[in-house]
Design a protein around this motif. Structure first.
Motif: not given
Lengths: 445, 140
Positions: A402-403, A406-407
């Motif tokens: 998920f990170g 996000q980026e």
């Protein structure tokens, strides 16, 4: 101002303040998308978000209620049966509202999406609605045989609101809570219908205003209006499961919702057909702010119904669900449709109070009106774009983190925040002149 | 006059059908999954979930806030799972508040997530698209 109107104006003023709070907290919360640590140590996102959504719901509900009280007092030539109950209704909502803010601010939460405050606070809210219902029906029911459609909409809106607000708390019964799928289904059932209930109040207000602005008593009467009323009611009752196509409920529940939801195409076609008819306009009418807001809401109904209809087709829902397209839909309806209609209502009330055209000639309000509609369009476009991005990202990177998502999507968040700020400024521009007049009339004797 | 009575009859019929429909939804089996009911520990975990309003950022079955990831199948995810989740709870990662859960609380949260995971798939990858727009989903 006459004393009997005082509490309706107080409801509306409180509603307008809730709108200002909604957009302010909305902008603050959007920063968290760009800067995850923003306000984290003071008021983290799990408190900001419910403060934002609660304020939005309060704006819609308080202003719709205030409008209905006002119209009964001032235009319907009746006396409300129990003025003291109206007063009590206002103070109950005021005190409960403040308690809800405290409950969220200090993190005393019920933690159910959209009704995240401490659940006991629903009891006074329900009592307020019951007071409203008693007043509404005892005042209006004598003429029920002559009721135009908007009185039906208001009446049923109040009753269904009481029912579905209660239903939203059925999770407190262990037989429902223990069954996760049943619980989440009833949760979304109640929300779908809860929103349907306030839509009855708000759309009823729109039809009411059209009839008053055009001074045409046939608006809201006749078979066609009632056909669409019952169609809307059927959707309120049985259409909710389009929110939950992907949840493993018994398929018949979802199938019913699919079939019922598709009947809304009739509404959609009707709107398009009616547009052609309604192009000719009287200049006097066009210049009224209330009318302008109603016309804007017409466009937003078209836009959002289109989106909702597409989302209600399971094979498209499969890709749109769980993405920001659903946010575009909820913001589109609450801001585009509900807020436009309610701003029409408030503009109408203020002009009626002032007994002059001051508000309709207010330059700032006019600029705000155009800025509001343009920036909303921008805002929704960004949300839809970000939804498409998320859907594609999930399909292409099924196992990724998920990170990283996000980026990858941070460039969209920049547009999201900017569009949100522009929308905030334009709404504040609309709110200020209206609030000024409301406060003035409250403090003048 | 007749038309007005007609309106009341239509409304009455709708309400009766609605009442029957509701009683089925509330009391009959609405779930198509074979997962058992939530356990006591699972409920305790859900209470923690609610008290801290995790739903503001997280979703189950795609429903919830979008600031954080969906957690429906976190526990059965071979790359993530129980130990990973336990490590995250008090980490204060990114926008997630820094919680101070005790071991017991963490275990309860895990029970809750585990039991939710058993109810179904999200995203549901093994679906069948039908020509009438319907999608058949796979059940657990």
């Amino acid at each position: 101002m006459e004393a009997n109107k005082r509490f309706s104006i107080l409801f509306i003023t409180l509603g307008i303040m809730a709108l200002a709070t909604t957009v302010l907290i909305g902008v603050l919360a959007s920063f968290v998308y760009l800067y995850p640590d923003f306000l984290k140590d003071y008021i983290p996102f799990n408190r900001l978000r419910p403060l934002h959504t609660t304020s939005a719901i309060s704006w819609i509900i308080l202003t719709a209620i205030g409008g209905i009280y006002y119209y009964i007092h001032s235009l319907e030539n009746t006396y409300i049966s129990f003025p003291k109950l109206e007063k009590a209704h206002f103070f109950i909502f005021l005190i409960t509202g403040i308690s809800i803010y405290f409950s969220l601010f200090f993190g005393k939460m019920g933690g159910r999406e959209y009704l995240e405050y401490y659940p006991l606070l629903t009891i006074p809210i329900l009592i307020g609605w019951i007071f409203f219902g008693i007043n509404y029906f005892t005042t209006m029911l004598i003429n029920v045989k002559k009721w135009p459609v908007y009185f039906w909409m208001w009446g049923t809106g109040i009753l269904f609101m009481i029912y579905h607000l209660s239903e939203a708390h059925f999770w407190l019964f262990s037989s429902i809570r223990n069954d996760f799928i049943k619980d989440i289904s009833i949760q979304w059932k109640s929300y779908g219908s809860f929103v349907g209930s306030w839509n009855l109040l708000v759309y009823g207000t729109a039809i009411y205003l059209m009839a008053k602005i055009k001074k045409d008593d046939s608006i809201g009467r006749g078979k066609e209006y009632f056909f669409f009323y019952f169609l809307g009611l059927t959707n309120l009752m049985f259409g909710w499961a389009h929110h939950t196509y992907i949840i493993p409920t018994q398929p018949w529940i979802r199938y019913v919702a699919y079939v019922v939801s598709m009947t809304e195409w009739i509404i959609f076609i009707h709107i398009v057909y009616n547009w052609k008819k309604s192009l000719k306009k009287d200049k006097m009418i066009i210049n009224q702010m209330a009318y302008k807001f109603l016309i804007a809401s017409d466009f937003w109904v078209f836009f959002n119904l289109m989106l909702a209809l597409l989302m209600s087709i399971p094979s498209l829902n499969y890709f749109m669900h769980g993405t920001h397209i659903t946010v575009a839909h909820s913001m589109g309806t609450t801001i585009g449709i509900n807020t436009s209609i309610l701003l029409a209502s408030v503009s109408f009330v203020v002009s009626d109070l002032l007994k002059n055209n001051k508000l309709n000639h207010n330059k700032i309000l006019r600029i705000g009106y155009y800025a509001f509609n343009t920036s909303l369009f921008l805002f929704l476009t960004v949300l839809i774009e970000s939804g498409i991005f998320k859907a594609r990202w999930i399909l292409n990177n099924p196992n990724s983190n998920f990170g990283i998502y996000q980026e990858d999507s941070s460039f969209i968040y920049i547009f999201f925040v900017i569009a949100g700020i522009v929308l905030f400024i334009s709404l504040i521009t609309v709110i200020i002149p209206i609030l000024k007049h409301l406060l003035k009339s409250l403090f003048s004797r | 006059m007749k038309n007005r009575d007609g309106n009341r009859i239509v409304l009455a019929i709708l309400i009766v059908v609605f009442a029957i429909y509701n009683s089925i939804i509330y009391t009959k089996n609405t779930s198509a999954s074979s997962a058992p009911l939530l356990s006591k520990k699972g409920i305790e975990g859900e209470k923690i979930w609610q008290k801290n309003n995790c739903t503001a950022c997280h979703q189950f079955y795609g429903l919830g806030g979008y600031l954080g990831p969906d957690l429906t199948n976190l526990i059965s995810n071979p790359i993530k799972g129980e130990e990973y989740a336990k490590a995250i709870f008090n980490s204060g990662i990114k926008s997630m508040p820094k919680f101070n859960f005790t071991t017991q609380e963490k275990n309860n949260l895990i029970s809750f997530l585990k039991e939710v995971d058993r109810t179904g798939f999200y995203p549901n990858k093994n679906v069948k698209f039908k020509s009438n727009g319907w999608v058949s989903i796979k059940y657990k």
